[in-house]
Design an enzyme around this catalytic site. Sequence first.
Site, PDB file in Angstrom:
ATOM      1  N   ASP A 152       0.865  -1.184   0.000  1.00 15.24           N
ATOM      2  CA  ASP A 152       0.000   0.000   0.000  1.00 15.24           C
ATOM      3  C   ASP A 152       0.901   1.232   0.000  1.00 15.24           C
ATOM      4  O   ASP A 152       1.497   1.576   1.026  1.00 15.24           O
ATOM      5  CB  ASP A 152      -0.907   0.009   1.236  1.00 15.24           C
ATOM      6  CG  ASP A 152      -2.006  -1.052   1.187  1.00 15.24           C
ATOM      7  OD1 ASP A 152      -1.746  -2.155   0.647  1.00 15.24           O
ATOM      8  OD2 ASP A 152      -3.105  -0.782   1.698  1.00 15.24           O
ATOM      9  N   LYS A 215      -6.858   3.385  -3.750  1.00  5.22           N
ATOM     10  CA  LYS A 215      -7.286   3.426  -2.347  1.00  5.22           C
ATOM     11  C   LYS A 215      -7.510   4.875  -1.928  1.00  5.22           C
ATOM     12  O   LYS A 215      -6.718   5.759  -2.260  1.00  5.22           O
ATOM     13  CB  LYS A 215      -6.202   2.760  -1.488  1.00  5.22           C
ATOM     14  CG  LYS A 215      -6.455   2.765   0.012  1.00  5.22           C
ATOM     15  CD  LYS A 215      -5.328   2.016   0.730  1.00  5.22           C
ATOM     16  CE  LYS A 215      -5.395   2.163   2.243  1.00  5.22           C
ATOM     17  NZ  LYS A 215      -4.267   1.470   2.925  1.00  5.22           N
ATOM     18  N   LYS A 251     -10.206   0.333  -2.747  1.00  4.61           N
ATOM     19  CA  LYS A 251     -10.138   0.142  -1.306  1.00  4.61           C
ATOM     20  C   LYS A 251     -10.443   1.450  -0.584  1.00  4.61           C
ATOM     21  O   LYS A 251      -9.594   2.333  -0.517  1.00  4.61           O
ATOM     22  CB  LYS A 251      -8.757  -0.370  -0.890  1.00  4.61           C
ATOM     23  CG  LYS A 251      -8.603  -0.565   0.631  1.00  4.61           C
ATOM     24  CD  LYS A 251      -7.218  -1.088   0.987  1.00  4.61           C
ATOM     25  CE  LYS A 251      -6.993  -1.121   2.496  1.00  4.61           C
ATOM     26  NZ  LYS A 251      -5.649  -1.630   2.857  1.00  4.61           N
TER      27      LYS A 251
END
Length: 315
Positions: A152, A215, A251
């Site tokens: 991430d 995300k 996400k």
Amino acid sequence: MPTIAPAFADVTSSDSALRRFLHGLPGVDPVGLEARAASLGTRSIKTTAKAYAIDLAISMIDLTTLEGADTPGKVRALAAKAVNPDPTDRGTPATAAVCVYPDMVATAKAALGGADVKVASVATAFPAGRAALDVKLADTRDAVEAGADEIDMVIDRGAFLAGDYMKVFEEIRAVKEASGAARLKVIFETGELSTYDNIRRASWLGMMAGADFIKTSTGKVAVNATPANTLLMLEAVRDFRAQTGVQVGVKPAGGIRTSKDAIKFLVLVNETAGQDWLDNHWFRFGASSLLNDLLMQRQKLATGRYSGPDYVTVD
């Protein structure tokens, strides 16, 4: 793994071409976007459908601990909970992943053993992203070498807001390469991008650079995932696949704490991107406290009684 689509080779050939493309994307109607997100949030999900949605949401969680006080013991406990969220009901699905800092990846990997739960690691000087590129790449490689299945990363919001889109694009590409076989989630920190138009531009920029997931946020700022910014990103992945054939996940992270919230987001997924995204390979929740509320609601559906927070573990 996604790679840059041939259709965008010219678009990403220069800073000026990339700028023209991103600023040529259709403008976002904030009122319309927020109204649609609010409308979809009123959908009522009952009984069997609710039970299905709760189990699906549990299976989509990246169970997360990203604190300076994280210890090996805390990470091992979190891993155990990810594999077996409710010890009183072995039918409860496992979460999708455990998300930790790079120095805790090996601990999480060992604790999970052979369980079908991924280890996600934040990287690239999370959460601010204020570091030189070689430091960000070293951060990424360390996490992958320790066993991370997913990375991430955070984008350089300063560069993005200054209009230096090529710098952001090239950093994502470099981190993608450093990630190897690990799937790459690109965090925009939507609360710092100021406008919906910027979120749309960041979404396309991330996807063109090879993101496996886009995300919303780190969970470390005041404004994190919202129905509106997630809806906008779902529209982006839907349109990107229609144009390129490449599917990218989404996400939302930060601020999603209740089963009611999670189900609203699942409705957004179904009604915007479609059923192909209703799977933890393509949609995740970045959360910690959300799991406990989902477990309590699941217990209530099974027993008819609301057990309360004392019946689930404190993360």
